[in-house]
Design an enzyme around this catalytic site. Structure first.
Site, PDB file in Angstrom:
ATOM      1  N   ARG A 292      40.962  23.314 -34.422  1.00  0.00           N
ATOM      2  CA  ARG A 292      41.473  24.608 -33.976  1.00  0.00           C
ATOM      3  C   ARG A 292      41.289  25.661 -35.069  1.00  0.00           C
ATOM      4  NH1 ARG A 292      47.420  22.846 -32.104  1.00  0.00           N
ATOM      5  NH2 ARG A 292      47.195  21.742 -34.078  1.00  0.00           N
TER       6      ARG A 292
ATOM      7  N   ASP B 277      41.950  29.718 -36.474  1.00  0.00           N
ATOM      8  CA  ASP B 277      42.978  30.753 -36.418  1.00  0.00           C
ATOM      9  C   ASP B 277      42.437  32.052 -35.841  1.00  0.00           C
ATOM     10  OD1 ASP B 277      44.839  29.080 -37.652  1.00  0.00           O
ATOM     11  OD2 ASP B 277      44.229  29.717 -39.664  1.00  0.00           O
TER      12      ASP B 277
ATOM     13  N   ARG C 238      41.244  29.069 -46.489  1.00  0.00           N
ATOM     14  CA  ARG C 238      41.539  30.431 -46.930  1.00  0.00           C
ATOM     15  C   ARG C 238      42.464  30.447 -48.149  1.00  0.00           C
ATOM     16  NH1 ARG C 238      43.644  32.961 -41.531  1.00  0.00           N
ATOM     17  NH2 ARG C 238      44.077  34.752 -42.896  1.00  0.00           N
TER      18      ARG C 238
END
Length: 261
Positions: free
Chosen positions: A55, A57, A202
């Site tokens: 998945r 973001d 990130r």
């Protein structure tokens, strides 16, 4: 019932992430999963539910997200691919489709996942390709970031690099490769691991930027890793620079070369 695997490409700029935010049949506020399922359901003339490899973001893109679904509707793979793409927003397309063994699972069969993060490193923000580039005005030392990142290799506890909202049962992940390199005005980060935690890429990039800007020594990344405390790491890098290159599977599944080890 036949199981199909899809390779899906998307620009995540205008979506709220991969995961469906509503129940099937209800109006969805803007997830990629809902858009794909609606398109596939139109082709099948019956409800289709999908499972993805990883998945992403809100704002994150994918070069080849792998998805599987089951259907007893007689359609050729080309029909699923072209039919679904014709019903999808311009920011999403199905690149390929093929029938797979019934025990194939887009998520659990994957042995690795790959991400690329691109950042424009110059005094002025980007105008062209700005939806695919993060920006950092401070001069960055790509070599220092690459050296610092090597401490992250191997199976380790990445608690320091996951969001407090991460729902994974544990933070141990196997970082198989990590590279930082400069390409002209751009700095490119490439990471491959067996799996990633929520915001892990990130948060790693945001921490490495502190090293690249000279605000932290190279050894600091190792200290953050060992501290296992998110508050010790750097800020979360912006979403727009991140592309999910795709998962990788064993050759036994006979998937396209770009997602095969």
């Amino acid at each position: 019932m036949t199981r199909y695997a899809l390779g899906v490409e998307y620009d995540g700029s205008d979506f709220l992430g991969w995961q469906r935010l509503s129940k099937p049949g209800e109006q969805d506020p803007g997830s990629l999963q809902a858009a794909l399922e609606e398109a596939l359901s139109f082709v099948a003339a019956s409800p289709i539910q999908t499972v993805c490899a990883g998945r992403t973001d809100a704002g994150v893109h994918a070069a080849c997200q792998v998805v599987h679904f089951d259907s007893d509707v007689p359609r050729e793979p080309r029909g699923w691919m072209l039919g679904a793409t014709s019903r999808l927003p311009a920011a999403i397309c199905v690149r390929w489709c093929q029938a797979v063994a019934g025990d194939f699972h887009a998520r659990f069969s994957a042995r690795a996942r790959r991400y690329r993060y691109r950042l424009l490193n110059r005094p002025v923000r980007p105008a062209l390709e700005r939806q695919y580039l993060a920006w950092e005005r401070r001069p960055l030392d790509a070599g220092a970031m690459h050296r610092a990142a090597q401490v992250l290799l191997g199976e380790q506890d990445f608690s320091a690099f996951r969001t407090v909202h991460c729902q994974a049962p544990h933070a141990r992940r196997d970082m198989q490769a990590i590279e930082v390199r400069r390409e002209g005005e751009q700095v490119v980060f490439e990471l491959q691991a067996n799996a990633f935690l929520h915001h892990m890429v990130r948060n790693i990039v945001g921490s490495l930027l502190e090293v690249g800007a000279g605000e932290r020594p190279e050894r600091w990344i190792g200290d953050v890793l060992q501290g296992r405390d998110r508050t010790l790491a750097g800020p979360t890098a912006p979403a727009e620079g991140l592309v999910f290159l795709g998962p990788r599977y064993g050759a036994e599944w006979r998937l396209p070369a770009e997602v095969t080890l």
